[in-house]
Design a protein around this motif. Structure first.
Motif, PDB file in Angstrom:
ATOM      1  N   MET A   1      -3.663  -5.047   6.326  1.00  0.00           N
ATOM      2  CA  MET A   1      -5.091  -4.771   5.850  1.00  0.00           C
ATOM      3  C   MET A   1      -6.008  -4.330   6.872  1.00  0.00           C
ATOM      4  O   MET A   1      -6.687  -3.119   6.693  1.00  0.00           O
TER       5      MET A   1
ATOM      6  N   GLY B   1     -12.433  -6.682   2.876  1.00  0.00           N
ATOM      7  CA  GLY B   1     -10.918  -7.218   3.221  1.00  0.00           C
ATOM      8  C   GLY B   1     -10.851  -8.705   3.423  1.00  0.00           C
ATOM      9  O   GLY B   1      -9.883  -9.446   2.731  1.00  0.00           O
TER      10      GLY B   1
ATOM     11  N   VAL C   1      -1.752  -4.381  -0.918  1.00  0.00           N
ATOM     12  CA  VAL C   1      -1.397  -5.641  -0.236  1.00  0.00           C
ATOM     13  C   VAL C   1      -0.895  -6.651  -1.394  1.00  0.00           C
ATOM     14  O   VAL C   1       0.119  -7.607  -0.913  1.00  0.00           O
TER      15      VAL C   1
ATOM     16  N   ALA D   1      -0.151  -9.708   5.703  1.00  0.00           N
ATOM     17  CA  ALA D   1      -1.153  -9.239   4.872  1.00  0.00           C
ATOM     18  C   ALA D   1      -2.420  -8.931   5.672  1.00  0.00           C
ATOM     19  O   ALA D   1      -3.162  -7.795   5.435  1.00  0.00           O
ATOM     20  N   HIS D   2      -2.607  -9.675   6.447  1.00  0.00           N
ATOM     21  CA  HIS D   2      -3.939  -9.480   7.439  1.00  0.00           C
ATOM     22  C   HIS D   2      -3.788  -8.331   8.298  1.00  0.00           C
ATOM     23  O   HIS D   2      -4.661  -7.278   8.377  1.00  0.00           O
TER      24      HIS D   2
ATOM     25  N   ARG E   1      -5.891   0.326  -2.336  1.00  0.00           N
ATOM     26  CA  ARG E   1      -5.010   0.239  -0.970  1.00  0.00           C
ATOM     27  C   ARG E   1      -5.232  -1.222  -0.353  1.00  0.00           C
ATOM     28  O   ARG E   1      -4.300  -1.887  -0.156  1.00  0.00           O
ATOM     29  N   LEU E   2      -6.328  -1.676  -0.241  1.00  0.00           N
ATOM     30  CA  LEU E   2      -6.474  -2.996   0.246  1.00  0.00           C
ATOM     31  C   LEU E   2      -6.151  -4.131  -1.035  1.00  0.00           C
ATOM     32  O   LEU E   2      -5.547  -5.062  -0.297  1.00  0.00           O
TER      33      LEU E   2
ATOM     34  N   ILE F   1      -4.362  -0.216   6.625  1.00  0.00           N
ATOM     35  CA  ILE F   1      -4.985   0.432   5.611  1.00  0.00           C
ATOM     36  C   ILE F   1      -6.305   0.709   5.920  1.00  0.00           C
ATOM     37  O   ILE F   1      -6.875   2.073   5.326  1.00  0.00           O
ATOM     38  N   THR F   2      -7.163  -0.089   6.455  1.00  0.00           N
ATOM     39  CA  THR F   2      -8.730   0.042   6.671  1.00  0.00           C
ATOM     40  C   THR F   2      -8.904   1.486   7.399  1.00  0.00           C
ATOM     41  O   THR F   2      -9.839   2.232   7.094  1.00  0.00           O
TER      42      THR F   2
END
Length: 478
Positions: A332, A352, A299, A328-329, A294-295, A336-337
């Motif tokens: 993430m 990450g 991304v 992206a940051h 996922r991370l 996602i986190t």
């Protein structure tokens, strides 16, 4: 420097200052590991860890076994198994790896391979044979119709597959009362160790049910996860290594500085102290796999499609774009986190940050076009699971819709410019894209009708559809 010394045991000490040398006496180490498939990734990854371990414990040198090609043997034998590892970072470092002390070519000398597998000192067999090398069926079990497996079942003492060699080695140990070696799969295949054990046991059951029962009861096949970008060796790397080390190396290896090896903690008390050299031993490999999928991969795909649409070629270029760096940051950290539960030994925030740092590595030329391949197969695993969980939790999904919309735009762009689509659904995607008009509602609807990519429950969810349509329209305007 055309007359430079060739890297070998007698010239190793002549390397230029700053080159890291093996921190052990190679004349006093013994083979404890047999590795099947010594390609670039193995020599950049597992051999690197064992190179560090040998400084503490001399019992874990590697016998590398090529199952088909003599190329690695022909390059490394004149170098006494030595080669240079270039670790690419802001400051590239060079290390001479000495952990491989023997390279065998299985078709040329099967008895030598069997002898190593059956040796009492051999306590681990590692593999990097690619997913195809496991000879699995589409259902995930042993593919008994695979030509190599058909051959090996008919001639089990003369194997040609990795499965066949593993079973014959285990059979020889079984006959003389030796414990089985631990089998450590190092290919990126979900539940790789479990699948390999099932395939090995199934194969063994066809030739000796008692052997199969012993493997089932005593065999150790941990699941693993490996990670490190390893660009191909080329003449530019050879020249760079020659300049940096002062030694000519026929087959140096390069990889990013980041490297990760996660192993299910079932190796037993006689296992090497891999944790002491940076390997993560865990009872939750799936947790690490999920975080990576996922991370990192999620991304990566996002940057691939959005980056190509903005005219970039590499991950470094994409993440240097302020708009995509923020995407992206935020994706993430905020999207996602929250869907992940950190397994023991993994700090999600630090992981990450490490991923973003890897993306910003100017020494790694990772092509977005390559990451963009097979989107219909990758996106359901990399993005849709996260998105579905976010929907169920009532969290925003606007950013998570961007990579999906960008993929649709990417496919349409490729078709409109006549470029090849690399995807198992290529023909279908070409037909869908050719019918697109640029209107978000109809274009997105056509893509969402691909049932093998988008589950019906998701494709008909109004919140999801609206988010993808909005992202698709905005990407068309940018």
């Amino acid at each position: 420097m055309s007359n430079a010394l060739r890297l070998r045991a007698t010239s190793c000490a002549a390397a230029l200052p700053g080159v890291t040398q093996p921190a052990y006496d190679r004349d006093r180490i013994t083979v404890g590991v047999v590795h099947l498939g010594p390609g670039a990734f193995h020599r950049a990854h597992q051999a690197f860890y064992f190179d560090q371990l040998l400084a503490k414990d001399p019992r874990w040198a590697i016998c590398a076994v090529s199952l088909k090609s003599p190329g690695v043997r022909d390059a490394l034998e004149p170098q006494d198994g030595l080669y240079t590892l270039a670790q690419l970072d802001e400051e590239t470092t060079f290390r001479i790896i000495g952990s491989i002390v023997e390279v065998l070519v299985a078709p040329e000398d099967p008895p030598a391979v069997f002898a190593r597998l059956a040796a009492p000192m051999t306590r681990m067999v590692t593999l990097t044979v690619t997913e195809k090398g496991y000879c699995l069926s589409s259902e995930g079990g042993l593919d008994e119709s695979h030509p190599d497996i058909v051959h090996d079942l008919a001639h089990p003492r003369e194997p040609i597959s990795a499965i066949g060699y593993l079973v014959e080695g285990l059979r020889r140990r079984f006959l003389v009362g030796l414990p089985p070696y631990a089998v450590v799969a190092c290919d990126n295949l979900a539940d790789n160790g479990w699948r390999l054990k099932a395939a090995v046991t199934a194969f063994a059951s066809k030739i000796d049910p008692e052997l199969a029962a012993w493997i089932e009861a005593e065999g150790r096949f941990p699941r693993t996860m490996v990670d490190s970008i390893t660009p191909a060796t080329d003449d530019a790397l050879r020249d760079r290594v020659l300049t940096a080390t002062g030694l000519s190396d026929a087959w140096p290896i390069q990889r990013e500085a980041f490297t990760q090896w996660v192993i299910e903690d079932v190796l037993g008390p006689d296992a090497p102290d891999l944790a002491g050299v940076g390997v993560t031993l865990t009872d939750d490999v799936r947790g690490f796999e999920r975080a990576k999928l996922r991370l990192l991969n999620g991304v990566h795909s996002t940057l691939a499609y959005t980056g190509i649409l903005r005219g970039h070629e590499t991950v470094f270029e994409a993440v240097s774009d302020p708009v995509l760096a923020k995407l992206a940051h935020d994706l993430m950290v905020e999207d996602i986190t929250p869907t992940l539960t950190a397994p023991r030994g993994l700090d999600l925030q630090a992981y990450g940050e490490a991923i973003l740092k890897r993306f910003r590595n100017p020494e790694i030329r990772h092509l977005l076009a390559q990451i963009a391949w097979d989107g219909s197969q990758k996106l359901p695993f990399r993005i849709l699971g996260t998105l579905r969980e976010a929907l169920e939790a009532g969290r925003p999904i606007e950013r998570l819709a961007v990579p999906l919309a960008a993929w649709m735009r990417f496919v349409r762009l490729r078709v409109s410019t006549g470029e090849k689509i690399v995807d198992p659904l290529a023909d279908t995607l070409v037909s869908v894209a050719a019918a697109c008009t640029g209107v978000a509602k109809t274009d997105v609807s056509a893509f969402l009708a691909l049932g093998s990519v988008f589950p019906a429950a998701l494709a008909t969810n109004p919140i999801f559809v609206s988010a993808v349509e909005k992202a698709y329209a905005e990407l068309g305007e940018s």
